[in-house]
Design a protein around this motif. Structure first.
Motif, PDB file in Angstrom:
ATOM      1  N   ILE A 149     -16.777  -6.236   5.976  1.00 34.85           N
ATOM      2  CA  ILE A 149     -16.200  -7.106   5.119  1.00 34.85           C
ATOM      3  C   ILE A 149     -14.972  -8.051   5.852  1.00 34.85           C
ATOM      4  O   ILE A 149     -14.112  -6.996   6.173  1.00 34.85           O
ATOM      5  CB  ILE A 149     -15.764  -6.580   3.491  1.00 34.85           C
ATOM      6  N   THR A 150     -15.197  -9.274   5.960  1.00 33.95           N
ATOM      7  CA  THR A 150     -13.990  -9.837   6.678  1.00 33.95           C
ATOM      8  C   THR A 150     -13.524 -11.125   6.024  1.00 33.95           C
ATOM      9  O   THR A 150     -14.026 -11.703   5.106  1.00 33.95           O
ATOM     10  CB  THR A 150     -14.545 -10.281   7.946  1.00 33.95           C
ATOM     11  N   LYS A 151     -12.162 -11.522   6.461  1.00 32.41           N
ATOM     12  CA  LYS A 151     -11.455 -12.707   5.825  1.00 32.41           C
ATOM     13  C   LYS A 151     -10.633 -13.222   6.896  1.00 32.41           C
ATOM     14  O   LYS A 151      -9.871 -12.650   7.409  1.00 32.41           O
ATOM     15  CB  LYS A 151     -10.784 -12.231   4.432  1.00 32.41           C
ATOM     16  N   VAL A 152     -10.597 -14.579   6.959  1.00 32.91           N
ATOM     17  CA  VAL A 152      -9.374 -15.194   7.553  1.00 32.91           C
ATOM     18  C   VAL A 152      -8.213 -15.595   6.664  1.00 32.91           C
ATOM     19  O   VAL A 152      -8.490 -16.189   5.782  1.00 32.91           O
ATOM     20  CB  VAL A 152      -9.824 -16.389   8.428  1.00 32.91           C
ATOM     21  N   LEU A 153      -7.145 -14.927   6.935  1.00 32.85           N
ATOM     22  CA  LEU A 153      -5.971 -15.084   6.073  1.00 32.85           C
ATOM     23  C   LEU A 153      -4.940 -15.921   6.593  1.00 32.85           C
ATOM     24  O   LEU A 153      -4.746 -16.070   7.722  1.00 32.85           O
ATOM     25  CB  LEU A 153      -5.204 -13.734   5.982  1.00 32.85           C
ATOM     26  N   GLN A 154      -4.283 -16.849   5.771  1.00 32.34           N
ATOM     27  CA  GLN A 154      -3.275 -17.722   6.076  1.00 32.34           C
ATOM     28  C   GLN A 154      -1.940 -17.201   5.455  1.00 32.34           C
ATOM     29  O   GLN A 154      -1.732 -16.396   4.684  1.00 32.34           O
ATOM     30  CB  GLN A 154      -3.757 -19.119   5.535  1.00 32.34           C
ATOM     31  N   LYS A 155      -0.790 -17.919   5.903  1.00 30.91           N
ATOM     32  CA  LYS A 155       0.406 -17.823   5.448  1.00 30.91           C
ATOM     33  C   LYS A 155       0.453 -17.375   3.966  1.00 30.91           C
ATOM     34  O   LYS A 155       0.126 -18.540   3.075  1.00 30.91           O
ATOM     35  CB  LYS A 155       1.408 -18.705   6.026  1.00 30.91           C
ATOM     36  N   GLY A 156       0.830 -16.484   3.295  1.00 32.29           N
ATOM     37  CA  GLY A 156       1.187 -16.304   1.927  1.00 32.29           C
ATOM     38  C   GLY A 156      -0.226 -15.413   1.435  1.00 32.29           C
ATOM     39  O   GLY A 156      -0.315 -15.136   0.128  1.00 32.29           O
ATOM     40  N   ASP A 157      -1.113 -15.296   2.095  1.00 27.88           N
ATOM     41  CA  ASP A 157      -2.516 -14.802   1.636  1.00 27.88           C
ATOM     42  C   ASP A 157      -2.227 -13.058   1.709  1.00 27.88           C
ATOM     43  O   ASP A 157      -1.499 -12.516   2.466  1.00 27.88           O
ATOM     44  CB  ASP A 157      -3.618 -14.868   2.496  1.00 27.88           C
ATOM     45  N   VAL A 158      -2.999 -12.307   0.911  1.00 30.03           N
ATOM     46  CA  VAL A 158      -2.802 -11.133   0.483  1.00 30.03           C
ATOM     47  C   VAL A 158      -4.378 -10.274   0.486  1.00 30.03           C
ATOM     48  O   VAL A 158      -5.275 -11.102   0.433  1.00 30.03           O
ATOM     49  CB  VAL A 158      -2.366 -10.693  -0.948  1.00 30.03           C
ATOM     50  N   PHE A 159      -4.640  -9.066   1.245  1.00 30.13           N
ATOM     51  CA  PHE A 159      -5.720  -8.456   1.389  1.00 30.13           C
ATOM     52  C   PHE A 159      -5.488  -7.158   1.190  1.00 30.13           C
ATOM     53  O   PHE A 159      -4.407  -6.489   1.508  1.00 30.13           O
ATOM     54  CB  PHE A 159      -6.262  -8.780   2.886  1.00 30.13           C
ATOM     55  N   VAL A 160      -6.508  -6.290   0.630  1.00 35.65           N
ATOM     56  CA  VAL A 160      -6.475  -4.927   0.434  1.00 35.65           C
ATOM     57  C   VAL A 160      -7.410  -4.219   1.230  1.00 35.65           C
ATOM     58  O   VAL A 160      -8.495  -4.818   1.581  1.00 35.65           O
ATOM     59  CB  VAL A 160      -6.586  -4.617  -1.034  1.00 35.65           C
ATOM     60  N   PHE A 161      -7.023  -3.052   1.920  1.00 35.47           N
ATOM     61  CA  PHE A 161      -7.840  -2.073   2.480  1.00 35.47           C
ATOM     62  C   PHE A 161      -8.031  -0.947   1.942  1.00 35.47           C
ATOM     63  O   PHE A 161      -6.913  -0.285   1.654  1.00 35.47           O
ATOM     64  CB  PHE A 161      -7.544  -1.885   4.061  1.00 35.47           C
ATOM     65  N   PRO A 162      -9.091  -0.423   1.283  1.00 38.98           N
ATOM     66  CA  PRO A 162      -9.504   0.706   0.737  1.00 38.98           C
ATOM     67  C   PRO A 162      -9.042   1.956   1.500  1.00 38.98           C
ATOM     68  O   PRO A 162      -9.288   1.899   2.615  1.00 38.98           O
ATOM     69  CB  PRO A 162     -10.871   0.664   0.266  1.00 38.98           C
TER      70      PRO A 162
END
Length: 227
Positions: A149-162
């Protein structure tokens, strides 16, 4: 009449066993995470000889602001290394007042195309916020799916790793990138996949790794020399 009373007692006993089993399961689930504090704070006493799950508390009357303070996350890390990344941790070893609170954080700096390699945190989930730049991030679900599961993050983005899942981050731009990450543990730990498998001390037997990775022994030996 005797049979009815006997059956009633058996039903009550079975119900009690079910309740006790449920309570035991609930308690065992609850204690898989860090326990809630039983007092305002428990500042870590690093000099204490007591061996506990965490650190013993120092006298709360001796606590002061320095036990709850850290300065330095405004300073960039040194990314002039093979991976092109650097991590500045802030956990219980840096802020003694974090003891028993179940939180910590890091600053991560990435040179252009810098990498935080595949790793896990055995004791914490992670939530990451991009402050500067652009990151390509992802994690892999557990067996047997092993879904990426992947995502490209920009400034201000948030992502969670279980918790416990293998994950990574890579700078996806030509400029530097910075992220802050918070963890659900005062000491989340880190297990970097490559270092753990090929850099263990003593080494894992090459006959194990050649079969596990379906590669020639020379490949395994070359990787072990790298780490």
């Amino acid at each position: 009449m005797y049979r009815i009373l006997h059956n009633h007692k058996n039903m009550m006993a079975n119900n009690i066993l079910r309740v006790l089993s449920l309570l035991a399961f609930t308690c065992s689930f609850a204690f898989t995470f860090e326990p809630s504090p039983l007092q305002d704070f428990c500042v870590a006493d690093f000099s204490s000889p007591a061996f506990v799950n965490g650190f013993a508390c120092k006298d709360p009357n001796l606590a002061d602001a320095t036990d709850f303070f850290y300065s330095g996350l405004h300073l960039p890390g040194n990314t002039s290394n093979f991976l092109g990344s650097d991590i500045i941790p802030v956990n219980v070893a840096h802020i003694p007042g974090l003891n028993t609170l179940g939180i910590s954080m890091v600053r991560i700096d990435y040179a252009p195309w810098g990498l935080s390699p595949p790793h896990t945190h055995p004791r914490a989930s992670e939530i990451l916020t991009v402050l500067e730049g652009m990151l390509y991030v992802g994690f892999v679900t557990s067996n047997p799916e092993n879904r990426l599961i992947t995502k490209v993050l920009q400034k201000g983005d948030v992502f969670v790793f279980p918790m416990g899942l293998v994950h990574f981050q890579r700078n996806f731009g030509y400029g530097n990138a910075v992220a802050f990450a918070a963890f659900s543990s005062q000491n989340p730990g880190v297990v970097t996949v490559a270092n753990t498998v090929f850099g263990s001390n003593p080494r894992i037997g090459s006959e194990i790794l050649t079969r596990a990775f379906a590669v020639d022994n020379t490949v395994v030996e070359s990787l072990q020399m790298q780490f």
